[in-house]
Motif scaffolding. Structure first.
Motif, mmCIF file in Angstrom:
data_model
loop_
_atom_site.group_PDB
_atom_site.id
_atom_site.type_symbol
_atom_site.label_atom_id
_atom_site.label_comp_id
_atom_site.label_asym_id
_atom_site.label_seq_id
_atom_site.Cartn_x
_atom_site.Cartn_y
_atom_site.Cartn_z
ATOM 1 N N VAL A 1 -45.317 37.546 6.897
ATOM 2 C CA VAL A 1 -45.314 38.589 6.722
ATOM 3 C C VAL A 1 -45.766 39.233 5.507
ATOM 4 O O VAL A 1 -45.040 38.991 4.647
ATOM 5 C CB VAL A 1 -43.738 39.320 7.070
ATOM 6 C CG1 VAL A 1 -43.754 40.954 7.241
ATOM 7 C CG2 VAL A 1 -43.309 38.841 8.600
ATOM 8 N N GLU A 2 -47.106 39.836 5.778
ATOM 9 C CA GLU A 2 -47.753 40.520 4.717
ATOM 10 C C GLU A 2 -47.215 41.634 4.560
ATOM 11 O O GLU A 2 -47.040 42.583 5.809
ATOM 12 C CB GLU A 2 -49.119 40.267 5.534
ATOM 13 C CG GLU A 2 -49.954 38.939 5.176
ATOM 14 C CD GLU A 2 -49.853 39.294 6.529
ATOM 15 O OE1 GLU A 2 -50.710 37.478 7.107
ATOM 16 O OE2 GLU A 2 -49.295 39.524 7.670
ATOM 17 N N CYS B 1 -46.321 37.908 0.687
ATOM 18 C CA CYS B 1 -46.441 37.045 2.179
ATOM 19 C C CYS B 1 -44.418 36.547 2.361
ATOM 20 O O CYS B 1 -44.131 35.262 1.501
ATOM 21 C CB CYS B 1 -47.472 36.136 2.736
ATOM 22 S SG CYS B 1 -46.770 34.818 3.437
ATOM 23 N N ALA B 2 -43.581 37.024 2.974
ATOM 24 C CA ALA B 2 -42.302 36.755 3.193
ATOM 25 C C ALA B 2 -42.661 35.582 4.579
ATOM 26 O O ALA B 2 -43.349 35.379 5.076
ATOM 27 C CB ALA B 2 -41.449 38.060 2.902
ATOM 28 N N ALA B 3 -42.258 34.219 3.690
ATOM 29 C CA ALA B 3 -42.503 33.392 4.873
ATOM 30 C C ALA B 3 -41.605 32.790 5.076
ATOM 31 O O ALA B 3 -40.117 33.139 4.518
ATOM 32 C CB ALA B 3 -43.223 32.096 4.203
ATOM 33 N N THR C 1 -52.730 42.356 6.712
ATOM 34 C CA THR C 1 -53.018 43.891 5.982
ATOM 35 C C THR C 1 -54.331 44.081 5.716
ATOM 36 O O THR C 1 -54.736 42.868 4.533
ATOM 37 C CB THR C 1 -51.685 43.356 4.560
ATOM 38 O OG1 THR C 1 -51.446 44.505 4.225
ATOM 39 C CG2 THR C 1 -51.914 42.997 3.666
ATOM 40 N N LEU C 2 -54.256 45.267 5.337
ATOM 41 C CA LEU C 2 -55.488 45.453 5.583
ATOM 42 C C LEU C 2 -56.150 46.223 3.558
ATOM 43 O O LEU C 2 -54.827 47.031 3.554
ATOM 44 C CB LEU C 2 -55.957 47.132 5.897
ATOM 45 C CG LEU C 2 -57.450 47.394 6.218
ATOM 46 C CD1 LEU C 2 -58.714 46.366 6.304
ATOM 47 C CD2 LEU C 2 -57.145 48.878 6.694
ATOM 48 N N VAL C 3 -56.772 45.542 3.174
ATOM 49 C CA VAL C 3 -56.909 46.086 1.715
ATOM 50 C C VAL C 3 -58.164 46.934 1.599
ATOM 51 O O VAL C 3 -59.631 46.073 1.874
ATOM 52 C CB VAL C 3 -57.472 44.935 0.439
ATOM 53 C CG1 VAL C 3 -57.970 45.212 -0.539
ATOM 54 C CG2 VAL C 3 -56.416 44.227 0.505
ATOM 55 N N THR C 4 -58.557 48.035 1.649
ATOM 56 C CA THR C 4 -60.002 48.758 1.096
ATOM 57 C C THR C 4 -60.386 48.695 -0.232
ATOM 58 O O THR C 4 -58.854 50.172 -0.838
ATOM 59 C CB THR C 4 -59.899 49.819 2.469
ATOM 60 O OG1 THR C 4 -59.621 49.728 3.552
ATOM 61 C CG2 THR C 4 -61.505 50.415 1.800
#
Length: 122
Positions: free
Chosen positions: A5-6, A22-24, A116-119
Motif C-alpha cells: 500500500v503506497e 510502502c506498507a507491506a 500513488t500519483l506524483v506530479t
C-alpha cells in the motif's frame, strides 16, 4: 496475501521533495526485495529503485541517482522513497513492488501495489 500500500504522492513544484511510503504485509518482509517503479503518461513503466532487506543493498536507475534515496524500516514493514530535487519529468504514478529475488529488481517484480500519483510542476 501479499499487500503493498503506497502513500505520500501529491503535487510539488520543481526542486521540491516528497517521501513515498510502502506498507507491506503478507510475506516475510526481511527476506524480500522491495522496489519502486513508475509510469509516466504515454511511457512504459520503468524501475526506479529497489532495496533488499537481507543486506540493505540498493539500486537506482541512473536518472534518479543522487536525488532519490530508498530505505527500509523493518520494524514497521515499510519502505520509503525520499525524492529530492524533483523535476517535471519525475511526474508519474509510482508503484511499490516486491519480489523474493533482488537480482532483477529494476526490471521485473512479482507483486505490485496500486500506485500513488506524483506530479511535479515546472
Amino acid at each position: 496475501e501479499v499487500q503493498l500500500v503506497e502513500s505520500g504522492g501529491g503535487l510539488v513544484q520543481a526542486g521540491g521533495s516528497l517521501r513515498l511510503s510502502c506498507a507491506a504485509s503478507g510475506f516475510t518482509f526481511d527476506a524480500y526485495a522491495i522496489g519502486w517503479f513508475r509510469q509516466a503518461p504515454g511511457k512504459e513503466r520503468e524501475g526506479v529503485s529497489c532495496i533488499t532487506n537481507t543486506d540493505n543493498s540498493t539500486d537506482y536507475v541512473d536518472s534518479v541517482k543522487g536525488r532519490f534515496t530508498i530505505y527500509s524500516d523493518n520494524a514497521k514493514n515499510t519502505v520509503y522513497l525520499q525524492m529530492n530535487s524533483l523535476k517535471p519529468e519525475d511526474t508519474a504514478i509510482y508503484y511499490c513492488t516486491a519480489d523474493p529475488s533482488f537480482a532483477y529488481c529494476l526490471y521485473h517484480m512479482e507483486y505490485w501495489g496500486k500506485g500513488t500519483l506524483v506530479t511535479v510542476s515546472s
